[in-house]
Every structure is written in structure tokens, then in C-alpha cells.
Design a protein around this motif. Structure first.
Motif, mmCIF file in Angstrom:
data_model
loop_
_atom_site.group_PDB
_atom_site.id
_atom_site.type_symbol
_atom_site.label_atom_id
_atom_site.label_comp_id
_atom_site.label_asym_id
_atom_site.label_seq_id
_atom_site.Cartn_x
_atom_site.Cartn_y
_atom_site.Cartn_z
ATOM 1 N N PRO A 159 -6.926 -3.841 4.234
ATOM 2 C CA PRO A 159 -5.774 -2.965 4.389
ATOM 3 C C PRO A 159 -6.001 -1.633 5.099
ATOM 4 N N SER A 160 -7.060 -1.478 5.887
ATOM 5 C CA SER A 160 -7.241 -0.194 6.571
ATOM 6 C C SER A 160 -6.023 0.189 7.401
ATOM 7 N N GLY A 202 -9.490 -0.883 -8.960
ATOM 8 C CA GLY A 202 -8.752 -2.051 -9.431
ATOM 9 C C GLY A 202 -7.506 -2.334 -8.626
ATOM 10 N N THR A 203 -7.230 -1.475 -7.654
ATOM 11 C CA THR A 203 -6.114 -1.707 -6.742
ATOM 12 C C THR A 203 -6.639 -2.319 -5.452
ATOM 13 N N SER A 221 -2.865 5.813 -5.487
ATOM 14 C CA SER A 221 -2.981 5.176 -6.797
ATOM 15 C C SER A 221 -1.889 4.164 -7.090
ATOM 16 N N ASP A 222 -0.742 4.308 -6.453
ATOM 17 C CA ASP A 222 0.390 3.423 -6.740
ATOM 18 C C ASP A 222 0.364 2.147 -5.904
ATOM 19 N N SER A 223 -0.722 1.914 -5.179
ATOM 20 C CA SER A 223 -0.837 0.678 -4.397
ATOM 21 C C SER A 223 -0.966 -0.515 -5.332
ATOM 22 N N ASP A 224 -0.659 -1.702 -4.813
ATOM 23 C CA ASP A 224 -0.648 -2.911 -5.630
ATOM 24 C C ASP A 224 -2.030 -3.243 -6.188
ATOM 25 N N ILE A 271 0.880 -1.172 0.000
ATOM 26 C CA ILE A 271 0.000 0.000 0.000
ATOM 27 C C ILE A 271 0.910 1.211 0.000
ATOM 28 N N ALA A 272 0.740 2.059 -0.996
ATOM 29 C CA ALA A 272 1.633 3.211 -1.176
ATOM 30 C C ALA A 272 0.841 4.507 -1.062
#
Length: 555
Positions: free
Chosen positions: A338-339, A320-321, A270-273, A254-255
Motif C-alpha cells: 500500500p505505499s 496490526g493494520t 491508525s484508522d486504516s483497515d 488506507i486512511a
């Protein structure tokens, strides 16, 4: 034109709104049936307006409340013909819900013919149907395997109960008696809030209350912007990782990219897996709630956490992430994971902007749900483990709280009385104390986790499932502090080798007399350990012997 509201009137209205949601919480606590509500308090209360703005909330479960504006918008979109006496339910993650076990009840509040507000109760059900007991299915690959989906529906129409709908819901739940009782408690608490708000309107006039609400929101925005403007400007990055998804995929990232400019904050996930095939995905409303949690933890504690306080915040994410799954994906773990990791990534990023406000990591959720037969009554039971609460993260203000819980609840969920749990369920808590050396070291150390030995006192085998994370990644240390010790859960069964419990399992057989050895994680440390002052606080709490931390605390 709205009337002018003087500061005294504004303060009175604000405190009345706060007292109303608190009273709703007391009603839930005293009338709900299941231990997950009347002991562990896994519910939340709020007031929203018809635009979905959060007006007031009680101090219960932050991840619940942050999602309620999105649920309110879903209700507003679905129903244009709301009448006095209506009660609307929903739980669907793709209609403003967070995950299926969290059922939400809405009661409209009118002044004459005008609908102004909603009183809202969100409560975690001890079962919601589906393939596994207890509301979590680690083996799910689509949401249909997780439980009963409830889009916005009217359970009551103009005060008339839809018995057919209630029967439909209860028929799909493993413990229908508790479900009916808990649902009645939710509806009753929401109606209590409605009555209290109607009294407030009659005392001050609805127009004055509406004007006061606007000034309350504006004041919260001004207070928040005053805090944020003192933080360092820039673009900051943070990341956190899930252990796995239970389906063979590990180290799910998670980014957070955080842009701080003046009194504005933009948080970009947005850059999360990419999303997972399993239940570790987040729904949109839950993702929004996690971002709100992180932000709320960094501003002043006395700022009302309402829609005004959130005006400086902008959220960017990509569908979609793993933080915003496509419709149909399983998401039941999302209120925990992932909270927690969303919060951790954001706080890590902003530790470079406001270091004195950035807490170290709080522990992750690792729950166990057991289904079996109570030999004392012959009745089936479902028990959720809320004991062995893990440790909270340290901060610039001092050591973390021991056995306080996870980041997404920050103490809102309790474990209740052990003695009461033993009376209500065939369990024996043989050992329950602080877990020594579990908190991360630092200038201020993380709170301690708990060492629990729990024995099953049934005459027939029971089934358990697990749902959680945190056996590989412990709560993060912050600004030089060390990570907390991860979870370590084991099943001890006579004639079988002890085995570690994975965080995402179904169908675990627990035989009569088996022991669950639970060792929950401690919180992360804050600041370099070499700056730690003499451990007087530890000695005062009985947590050290000759300078070494021990589990023999005041538990």
C-alpha cells in the motif's frame, strides 16, 4: 565545541555529499549484472550517520531511501563491534527492511578510530528464493513463503569475505550468477562512497565535516518549516483503496488523518483497515517511507531531502493494520502497495491545506515476472516487465508526465532500451506507444499510460506471475480533476479465449507465440476540466488529432 562553519564551506560539503551518492549510483548502473538494476535502475544510495539520520541521498527510488534510517538503526542495534572493512547485509522487513527483494549493503566510514557514517546501497534483486520466481508470491500467507530472510549479518569481517555466507545466500537464489554479480556491484558502490568520504575528511577534517552536516540538517529544517507554515492549519482527512488482496478481500482502506499546526505536521494512519492474510501488508519501515514520500512531494523540490527536512513530521500508526503488519505476515507487495495508497491518502488530505502543491494520483504498479528457457542459449531466464510505464498525475504546474511510472518511484525506475531487452531475452515488442485517452481530464490532464503488445519467442511454455493493483481503482483526480483510466492486461493465446490477467496471480502458463496485451493506466487530472486551456501542449507533442487525444505520440 564544534567549529563554526561558514556558508561556503557548508555548501561545498553539501554538494560533495550529493556528488558522492550520485557517483555511487553510476557505479551500480555500470557494474550490476541483472536488467532490473543495470537497465531499470531499481536501486538507491544514501549516507546515514550512526544515529540513523539520513544525511544525503541520490535521486533514485523514494520508497527505498525513506526506509533506510530504520534499517540503519537495526544494524546499530545488532552490531556493537563494527570494524573498518566490515560489510553488513539485511533484507528482513522485521529488521528495518521494507520487503525481501530489497537487499541492503552497509559499509562503515571511519575517521581514525571513530566510526562516523554508513554508505548504503539498497537494490532490488531479480530473485530472492521462495515459492515463486522473481521475488513476489501472491499466494503467500506468511513471510516464510516469500523468500530468503536476511537479518543484519556481516558478509565481510575486517575486509575478509565470509564465503560460507555468500554460498548460503546464492544457493537459495534461482539465478546465482546474477545475484553474485549484483551483490558485488552493491559492495563495490558502497566502498566507493567510503573512499570518497574518507577523502572529504582528509581535505576538510572530520570535525569540520560533522559540523557542516549539522548546519545542513538545520538549514533543511528551517526551509521546510518556512514552507509548511504557509499552509492552512486544521485537521484533514484522506483515504485510498486497494482493489483487493488476491485472497477474496476487496476495497482495503488506507486512511490518513493529518493535523497541521504552524510548521508541524502529524500524520495518523491508525484508522486504516486491519492487516491482510496476503502480501499487500506493509512493514513498519516501508510505512514510514511512504509517509516521508508524501511529505517530500509537497515541500519545495530544492529542499534537500534529509533528516533535517523531516523534523517537522510526526508519524502515528497502529500495528496490526495493513500499513504496519505484525511480524510474520507477508509484505512483499508493500513497496508498491500500500505505499501508493498511503501517499494518495495523505496528499488527498493535505489538498485542503495546500491545494496548489497537491498532485493528482500517479498510477499503480502492475508487474509481470516471466520465468522460462531462452531457446538461443538453453539457459533459464527471469524477466521483470518494466515497460509500459503508466502515467503520472497532473498538478497545478501542468499536465502529468506520460509513461513516467508510479507514485512510489516518481520516474526513478526506467524501462530501458526495448532493443536491448529483445537481445537479452526471447521477447518481441510488437507495439509500444502511448495509450490514448488514458489520462484523467482536468484543468491539467494526467499523463498517458502505454499500450504494449509483447510476444513470447520461446520454444517451450514459460510461467508468469503478477503482482500489483489498479484494475478497479484508477489514479485519483485532484480538486475537480478526473481519475485516470485503470490498467487492462490480457493474455492472448492461440486456441484459448483471451483472458484478463488479475493483479495477483501465480502459475500463469504463457505458450510460445502468446501475446501479452498490456494497457497501463494514465495519471489523474488536476482541477475542473472546464478550466482547461486550449490543448496546445498536446498538439505540440503529437498527442491530439483535431482535439482528441491519441496514442500516436513521440514514444
Amino acid at each position: 565545541m564544534s567549529p563554526q562553519v561558514d556558508p561556503i564551506t557548508r555548501s561545498v560539503v553539501q554538494h560533495r555529499l550529493s556528488s558522492i551518492v550520485k557517483e555511487m549510483g553510476e557505479a551500480m548502473l555500470r557494474t550490476s549484472y541483472s536488467q532490473i538494476l543495470n537497465s531499470s535502475r531499481d536501486f538507491s544510495l544514501a549516507i546515514c550517520d550512526t544515529g540513523g539520520r539520513l544525511i544525503a541521498q541520490a535521486d533514485h527510488i523514494p520508497v527505498h531511501v525513506g526506509a533506510l534510517p530504520w534499517a540503519t538503526l537495526a544494524v546499530e542495534e545488532r552490531f556493537k563491534d563494527v570494524q573498518p572493512g566490515d560489510v553488513i547485509l539485511l533484507n528482513d522487513p522485521y529488521h528495518g527492511g521494507s520487503h525481501l527483494p530489497d537487499l541492503t549493503a552497509f559499509v562503515p566510514v571511519f575517521d581514525g578510530g571513530r566510526r562516523l557514517l554508513w554508505t548504503i546501497v539498497r537494490a532490488h534483486q531479480s530473485d530472492i528464493g521462495g515459492a515463486t520466481h522473481g521475488g513476489y508470491n501472491p499466494s503467500a500467507t506468511e513471510i516464510y513463503q516469500e523468500g530468503l530472510r536476511v537479518p543484519p549479518i556481516k558478509l565481510y569481517e575486517a575486509g575478509r569475505l565470509r564465503d560460507d555466507l555468500l554460498d548460503l545466500l546464492a544457493l537459495n537464489i534461482r539465478n546465482p550468477r546474477e545475484f553474485r554479480g549484483d551483490l558485488a556491484a552493491m559492495v563495490g558502490a558502497a566502498h566507493l562512497g567510503e573512499r570518497r568520504l574518507s577523502r572529504l575528511f582528509s581535505e576538510f577534517g572530520a570535525v569540520v565535516v560533522e559540523a557542516a552536516v549539522e548546519t545542513i540538517l538545520d538549514a533543511a529544517e528551517a526551509q521546510t518549516r518556512a514552507v509548511v507554515s504557509t499552509w492552512k492549519d486544521g485537521v484533514f482527512h484522506g483515504e485510498a483503496f486497494l482493489d483487493d488482496d488476491g485472497h477474496g478481500r476487496s476495497d482495503i482502506r488506507i486512511a490518513a488523518k493529518v493535523t497541521k499546526s504552524g510548521s508541524d505536521i502529524e500524520i495518523d494512519l491508525s484508522d486504516s483497515d486491519p492487516q491482510s492474510t496476503s502480501f499487500v501488508n506493509s512493514s513498519h519501515a516501508n510505512m514510514q517511507a511512504a509517509v516521508v514520500m508524501a511529505f517530500a512531494y509537497l515541500i519545495d523540490a530544492d529542499i534537500p531531502k534529509n533528516a533535517g527536512a523531516l523534523r517537522p513530521l510526526k508519524v502515528v500508526a497502529k500495528q496490526g493494520t495493513v500499513v504496519w503488519a505484525d511480524p510474520g505476515r507477508p509484505v512483499t507487495l508493500c513497496t508498491s502497495h500500500p505505499s501508493n495508497e498511503i501517499v494518495e491518502a495523505i496528499v488527498k488530505a493535505l489538498s485542503a491545506s495546500c491545494p496548489d502543491r497537491a498532485m493528482a494520483g500517479w498510477s499503480r504498479r502492475f508487474r509481470i515476472a516471466i520465468q522460462g528457457e531462452d531457446p538461443r542459449s538453453g539457459r533459464n531466464f527471469i524477466w521483470h516487465m518494466f515497460q509500459a510505464r503508466p502515467g503520472g498525475g497532473a498538478s497545478s504546474g501542468g499536465d502529468g508526465w506520460s509513461s513516467i511510472g508510479e507514485w512510489h518511484t516518481v520516474g526513478g525506475i526506467k524501462f530501458g532500451s526495448i532493443e536491448v531487452a529483445e537481445v537479452r531475452f526471447p521477447l518481441h515488442f510488437r507495439h509500444h506507444e502511448f495509450r490514448e485517452n488514458s489520462g484523467g481530464d482536468g484543468q491539467f490532464r494526467g499523463g498517458l499510460g502505454v499500450a504494449l503488445d509483447l510476444v513470447l519467442e520461446t520454444t517451450k511454455p514459460a510461467l508468469a506471475n503478477t503482482a500489483g493493483d489498479g484494475v478497479r481503482y484508477g489514479p485519483c483526480g485532484m480538486l475537480g480533476g478526473e481519475d485516470g483510466v485503470p490498467h487492462d492486461y490480457r493474455l492472448i493465446s492461440e486456441g484459448r479465449a483471451p483472458r484478463a490477467l488479475r493483479t495477483k496471480e501465480v502459475g500463469i502458463e504463457i505458450r510460445p507465440g502468446d501475446c501479452l496485451e498490456i494497457r497501463s493506466s494514465g495519471g489523474g487530472g488536476w482541477g475542473p476540466p472546464e478550466l482547461r486551456s486550449p490543448r496546445q501542449r498536446d498538439r505540440e507533442q503529437g498527442l491530439t488529432i483535431n482535439g482528441t487525444m491519441t496514442g500516436q505520440g513521440s514514444q
